[in-house]
Structures are given as C-alpha cells and as structure tokens.
Design a protein around this motif. Structure first.
Motif, short mmCIF file in Angstrom:
data_model
loop_
_atom_site.label_atom_id
_atom_site.label_comp_id
_atom_site.label_asym_id
_atom_site.label_seq_id
_atom_site.Cartn_x
_atom_site.Cartn_y
_atom_site.Cartn_z
N LYS A 1 2.00 5.15 -11.50
CA LYS A 1 2.03 3.99 -10.60
C LYS A 1 2.12 4.41 -9.14
O LYS A 1 1.44 3.84 -8.28
CB LYS A 1 3.18 3.07 -10.97
CG LYS A 1 2.93 2.33 -12.27
CD LYS A 1 4.09 1.47 -12.68
CE LYS A 1 3.78 0.78 -14.01
NZ LYS A 1 4.91 0.10 -14.57
N ARG B 1 -0.67 3.69 -6.27
CA ARG B 1 -0.38 3.02 -4.99
C ARG B 1 -0.84 3.88 -3.81
O ARG B 1 -1.45 3.37 -2.86
CB ARG B 1 1.11 2.73 -4.87
CG ARG B 1 1.58 1.52 -5.65
CD ARG B 1 2.99 1.10 -5.28
NE ARG B 1 3.96 2.17 -5.38
CZ ARG B 1 4.66 2.48 -6.48
NH1 ARG B 1 4.50 1.78 -7.58
NH2 ARG B 1 5.52 3.47 -6.48
N THR C 1 -3.76 2.92 -1.08
CA THR C 1 -3.47 2.88 0.35
C THR C 1 -4.45 3.75 1.12
O THR C 1 -4.98 3.34 2.16
CB THR C 1 -2.02 3.35 0.62
OG1 THR C 1 -1.12 2.47 -0.05
CG2 THR C 1 -1.71 3.38 2.11
#
Length: 125
Positions: A53, A57, A61
């Motif tokens: 996870k 992320r 980004t």
C-alpha cells in the motif's frame, strides 16, 4: 530388548524436536517490534500488505506529479520560439515517460507480494 532401544531412540528424537520447536517459538517471540502504535502489525502478512500500500501511494504520487509537470511543460513549450529550448522541453517530457515506465514496477511488485501475503496468511492460520 530391541523394541525398548527403538522406543528410547524415538523418544529421544521426539524430545529433541519438541525442545527445538520451543526454542524457535521463543526466538520468534523475542523479535522486537517498534513501540509506536502506527507501526504495529499483527502479522508478517499485514507488514507486507502495508509495504504494498505504501509503495502504491508513493508510485501514484510520483506519477501524478510527473503528469502535472508534463502539462506545465506543454504550456511552456507552446510559448517558446527558440527551437533549442523546445528541444530541451521535449527531452524533459521524454524523461517523464521513463519515470512513468519505472513506476509501473509497483503493480508487478504488488501482485507478487500479494501472492506472498496469501501464502503467509495460510501458514499463519
């Protein structure tokens, strides 16, 4: 007499195996975990899942930021008159495409780690 010796040998092996398993349990229990609550995980599977996870992320980004930069570079390119400067902008945009390709590793990595997570959960259960 031979049966008694076989029984004692088997008993000795089982006792050794039992002691070894207890020692392994003790060593596993002794592995320290960070005290901070946000870093507490209940199992190795949860730790790997958290890694997937966090990596996802971070990759998202990076890709979103590169995408925004590409939009800004396109605007800048349209306002330039010098071919050398335009060529530099094009090279930067090409580099952005390489960043996108490099970030695609996360999906493949996530799939592989998820396979490990399923296996670990099965073993832990």
């Amino acid at each position: 007499m031979a049966d008694q010796q076989e029984f004692e040998a088997l008993r000795h092996e089982l006792l050794g195996l039992f002691n070894y398993m207890n020692r392994v349990r003790t060593e596993i229990a002794a592995i320290s975990r960070p005290v901070e609550e946000e870093y507490q995980f209940g199992s190795m599977a949860e730790q790997l899942d958290a890694i997937v996870k966090a990596t996802e992320r971070a990759s998202n980004t990076i890709m979103e930021t590169v995408e925004l930069n590409d939009e800004l570079l396109a605007q800048l390119r349209n306002s330039l008159k010098d071919p050398k400067q335009t060529a530099l902008i094009e090279r930067i945009i090409d580099n952005s495409a390489q960043i996108f390709e490099a970030c695609s590793f996360q999906d493949i990595t996530g799939q592989r780690v998820n396979k490990l997570v399923r296996s670990i959960k099965y073993v832990e259960e």
